[in-house]
Design an enzyme around this catalytic site. Structure first.
Site, short mmCIF file in Angstrom:
data_model
loop_
_atom_site.label_atom_id
_atom_site.label_comp_id
_atom_site.label_asym_id
_atom_site.label_seq_id
_atom_site.Cartn_x
_atom_site.Cartn_y
_atom_site.Cartn_z
N HIS A 18 -8.49 1.81 -0.57
CA HIS A 18 -8.94 1.86 -1.96
C HIS A 18 -8.93 0.48 -2.57
CE1 HIS A 18 -4.61 2.67 -1.75
NE2 HIS A 18 -4.51 1.97 -2.86
N LEU A 19 -9.85 0.30 -3.44
CA LEU A 19 -10.01 -0.96 -4.16
C LEU A 19 -9.57 -0.71 -5.60
CD1 LEU A 19 -13.40 -2.73 -3.74
CD2 LEU A 19 -12.44 -2.34 -5.99
N HIS A 20 -8.62 -1.53 -6.07
CA HIS A 20 -8.21 -1.45 -7.47
C HIS A 20 -9.12 -2.36 -8.30
CE1 HIS A 20 -3.98 0.17 -6.77
NE2 HIS A 20 -4.23 -0.33 -5.58
N GLN A 30 0.85 -1.20 0.00
CA GLN A 30 0.00 0.00 0.00
C GLN A 30 0.88 1.25 0.00
OE1 GLN A 30 -2.75 0.26 3.30
NE2 GLN A 30 -3.87 1.96 2.40
P1 AMP Z 1 -1.60 1.30 -3.53
O1 AMP Z 1 -0.18 1.03 -3.95
O2 AMP Z 1 -2.45 0.07 -3.45
O3 AMP Z 1 -1.66 2.15 -2.28
O4 AMP Z 1 -2.25 2.12 -4.72
C1 AMP Z 1 -2.17 3.51 -4.83
C2 AMP Z 1 -2.54 3.82 -6.26
O5 AMP Z 1 -2.86 5.18 -6.33
C3 AMP Z 1 -1.41 3.55 -7.24
O6 AMP Z 1 -1.86 2.61 -8.22
C4 AMP Z 1 -1.15 4.92 -7.86
O7 AMP Z 1 -0.84 4.86 -9.23
C5 AMP Z 1 -2.45 5.64 -7.59
N1 AMP Z 1 -2.35 7.10 -7.49
C6 AMP Z 1 -1.44 7.82 -6.79
N2 AMP Z 1 -1.69 9.13 -6.91
C7 AMP Z 1 -2.78 9.25 -7.71
C8 AMP Z 1 -3.51 10.36 -8.22
N3 AMP Z 1 -3.19 11.64 -7.93
N4 AMP Z 1 -4.57 10.10 -9.04
C9 AMP Z 1 -4.90 8.83 -9.35
N5 AMP Z 1 -4.25 7.74 -8.89
C10 AMP Z 1 -3.20 7.94 -8.09
#
Ligand code: AMP
Ligand code: ZN
Length: 114
Positions: free
Chosen positions: A100-102, A94
């Protein structure tokens, strides 16, 4: 809301994002660094840092987010399947501390994840 939180700022419109959908509970926007042809993030509008902080009281909200992901996947035509991912904490990979959910789709996913 958490003052220093990137995703809270996106909820509040202080940081731009490609917003796909929102309702009173959740917001969906495009991931800025997509890992698949479809890569959406679905977040609760309230600040919950991660699933490590999730409690039973959050169950309706979390269920709503998963159902919304399924709806968005159908809308995106991901009929061959897709992957829903929730990274949690440092070991979970994370990087943004707002749950957040991908929703990833449009290509074949491998297992195990890295
Ligand atoms: P995680 O690594 O699961 O915490 O995922 C965080 C996600 O947020 C990553 O896939 C990033 O590419 C995405 N992310 C970071 N900043 C932004 C932003 N400003 N707008 C959209 N996505 C973002
Ligand atoms: Zn937040």
């Amino acid at each position: 809301m958490s003052a220093d939180c990137l995703f809270c700022k996106i909820v509040e419109g202080k940081i731009p994002a490609k917003r796909i959908f929102e309702d009173e509970l959740s917001l969906c926007f495009a991931d800025i660094n997509p890992q698949a042809p479809t890569h959406l993030l679905i977040i609760p509008k309230v600040h919950i840092a991660s699933t490590a902080q999730a409690e039973q009281e959050h169950a309706p909200l979390l269920g709503h987010m998963v159902a919304k992901a399924a709806e968005l996947a159908r809308g995106a035509g991901l009929d061959g399947g897709y992957r829903i991912v929730i990274n949690t904490g440092v070991d979970g990979g994370q990087t943004v501390d707002h749950l957040h959910l991908h929703l990833l789709g449009g290509r074949h996913m491998t297992w195990p994840p890295g």
